[in-house]
Design a protein around this motif. Sequence first.
Motif, short mmCIF file in Angstrom:
data_model
loop_
_atom_site.label_atom_id
_atom_site.label_comp_id
_atom_site.label_asym_id
_atom_site.label_seq_id
_atom_site.Cartn_x
_atom_site.Cartn_y
_atom_site.Cartn_z
N THR A 1 0.84 -1.20 0.00
CA THR A 1 0.00 0.00 0.00
C THR A 1 0.87 1.25 0.00
OG1 THR A 1 -1.67 -1.18 1.28
CG2 THR A 1 -1.84 1.22 1.23
N GLY A 2 0.59 2.15 -0.92
CA GLY A 2 1.32 3.41 -0.99
C GLY A 2 2.67 3.33 -1.67
N SER A 3 2.94 2.22 -2.35
CA SER A 3 4.26 2.07 -2.98
C SER A 3 4.49 3.13 -4.05
CB SER A 3 4.44 0.68 -3.55
OG SER A 3 3.51 0.44 -4.58
N SER A 4 3.47 3.49 -4.79
CA SER A 4 3.65 4.51 -5.83
C SER A 4 3.93 5.88 -5.20
CB SER A 4 2.44 4.57 -6.75
OG SER A 4 1.29 4.92 -6.02
N GLU A 5 3.29 6.17 -4.07
CA GLU A 5 3.55 7.43 -3.37
C GLU A 5 4.99 7.48 -2.86
OE1 GLU A 5 0.71 7.75 -0.25
OE2 GLU A 5 -0.97 8.01 -1.63
N MET A 6 5.42 6.39 -2.26
CA MET A 6 6.79 6.33 -1.74
C MET A 6 7.80 6.44 -2.87
SD MET A 6 6.72 3.60 1.39
CE MET A 6 5.76 2.32 0.60
N THR A 7 7.51 5.81 -4.00
CA THR A 7 8.40 5.88 -5.15
C THR A 7 8.53 7.32 -5.65
OG1 THR A 7 7.86 3.62 -5.79
CG2 THR A 7 8.77 5.05 -7.50
N GLU A 8 7.41 8.03 -5.74
CA GLU A 8 7.44 9.42 -6.18
C GLU A 8 8.27 10.29 -5.24
OE1 GLU A 8 3.33 10.49 -6.35
OE2 GLU A 8 2.97 9.36 -8.20
N VAL A 9 8.09 10.10 -3.94
CA VAL A 9 8.83 10.90 -2.96
C VAL A 9 10.32 10.60 -3.04
CG1 VAL A 9 9.21 11.23 -0.49
CG2 VAL A 9 6.89 11.20 -1.39
N PHE A 10 10.68 9.32 -3.11
CA PHE A 10 12.10 8.98 -3.12
C PHE A 10 12.78 9.35 -4.43
CE2 PHE A 10 10.97 6.29 0.56
CZ PHE A 10 11.89 6.81 1.45
N ILE A 11 12.05 9.34 -5.53
CA ILE A 11 12.64 9.81 -6.79
C ILE A 11 12.92 11.31 -6.70
CG2 ILE A 11 12.12 10.28 -9.22
CD1 ILE A 11 11.01 7.44 -9.40
N ALA A 12 12.02 12.06 -6.09
CA ALA A 12 12.27 13.50 -5.88
C ALA A 12 13.50 13.70 -5.00
CB ALA A 12 11.05 14.16 -5.24
N VAL A 13 13.64 12.87 -3.97
CA VAL A 13 14.81 12.96 -3.09
C VAL A 13 16.09 12.71 -3.89
CG1 VAL A 13 16.00 11.83 -1.16
CG2 VAL A 13 13.57 12.41 -0.96
N VAL A 14 16.09 11.67 -4.71
CA VAL A 14 17.29 11.33 -5.48
C VAL A 14 17.64 12.44 -6.46
CG1 VAL A 14 18.17 9.76 -7.26
CG2 VAL A 14 17.04 8.83 -5.25
N VAL A 15 16.68 12.88 -7.23
CA VAL A 15 16.95 13.88 -8.28
C VAL A 15 17.45 15.18 -7.67
CG1 VAL A 15 15.85 15.34 -10.02
CG2 VAL A 15 15.37 12.90 -9.97
N PHE A 16 16.75 15.68 -6.65
CA PHE A 16 17.11 16.98 -6.11
C PHE A 16 18.32 16.92 -5.19
CE2 PHE A 16 12.96 17.76 -7.83
CZ PHE A 16 13.14 19.00 -8.43
N ALA A 17 18.67 15.76 -4.66
CA ALA A 17 19.90 15.64 -3.87
C ALA A 17 21.12 15.69 -4.77
CB ALA A 17 19.90 14.34 -3.06
N GLN A 18 20.98 15.28 -6.01
CA GLN A 18 22.13 15.26 -6.91
C GLN A 18 22.29 16.54 -7.73
OE1 GLN A 18 24.75 12.97 -7.11
NE2 GLN A 18 23.74 12.55 -5.16
N MET A 19 21.30 17.41 -7.74
CA MET A 19 21.43 18.66 -8.50
C MET A 19 22.63 19.50 -8.05
SD MET A 19 17.64 20.01 -9.61
CE MET A 19 17.68 21.22 -8.36
N PRO A 20 22.83 19.72 -6.74
CA PRO A 20 24.02 20.49 -6.35
C PRO A 20 25.33 19.79 -6.71
CG PRO A 20 22.46 20.38 -4.53
CD PRO A 20 21.96 19.45 -5.59
N ARG A 21 25.34 18.48 -6.62
CA ARG A 21 26.56 17.71 -6.96
C ARG A 21 26.89 17.84 -8.44
NH1 ARG A 21 30.08 15.25 -5.27
NH2 ARG A 21 29.70 13.07 -5.61
N VAL A 22 25.91 17.70 -9.28
CA VAL A 22 26.14 17.82 -10.72
C VAL A 22 26.61 19.24 -11.05
CG1 VAL A 22 24.97 17.85 -12.97
CG2 VAL A 22 24.52 16.00 -11.36
N THR A 23 26.01 20.22 -10.40
CA THR A 23 26.40 21.61 -10.63
C THR A 23 27.83 21.86 -10.18
OG1 THR A 23 24.12 22.32 -10.37
CG2 THR A 23 25.81 24.00 -10.10
#
Length: 182
Positions: A54-76
């Motif tokens: 239950t809620g796996s799609s919600e958790m996936t959306e949240v954790f993908i946001a965490v991954v993408v936005f955590a790496q933006m400063p690193r890539v920059t």
Amino acid sequence: MGLRTWIRAHYDEAGPIQGLAFALDLVTELALMTLMLITCIDVVGRYFFNSPLTGSSEMTEVFIAVVVFAQMPRVTWRGGHVVVDVLDHFVPPVWSRLCACITVLLVSGSFFGLGVRVWELAERSLKRGEATEYLAIPVGHVVQYIALMSWITAATMLVYGFFTMVCRAGRLRHLSAEGEGE
């Protein structure tokens, strides 16, 4: 080998940026591991027990946001963005540096403006009490995280741009001094 020694051996950054880089990588790795576990549990539950997580799609959306936005400063910070330098060989170095400065200011300003607008949306979301459907995760907190990472990316872009300009200017002076000595 201690943690500090390991970090120094595996991260090229120096000072507080090194600690930030390690922290962002740690957040990313934990989020990716959690995504892997969520997916495995969901698939096993769905196909073997006819009971998806239950809620796996919600958790996936949240954790993908965490991954993408955590790496933006690193890539920059590492200069990993796509750069098109087709004209750099045809224009004087001064124009190339000027374009690079303008680009740094535009990108960092855009990330800062994005962060401000996203933070406003997060506040509105928190005031309204918006939450995900199944797990009731407050959406505003995830959006605040996105705003915070956008601001950190804006700051890293300014610092990266400054150091790139200083290093490039020093390298050009060094090359021109070598050329005069010949």
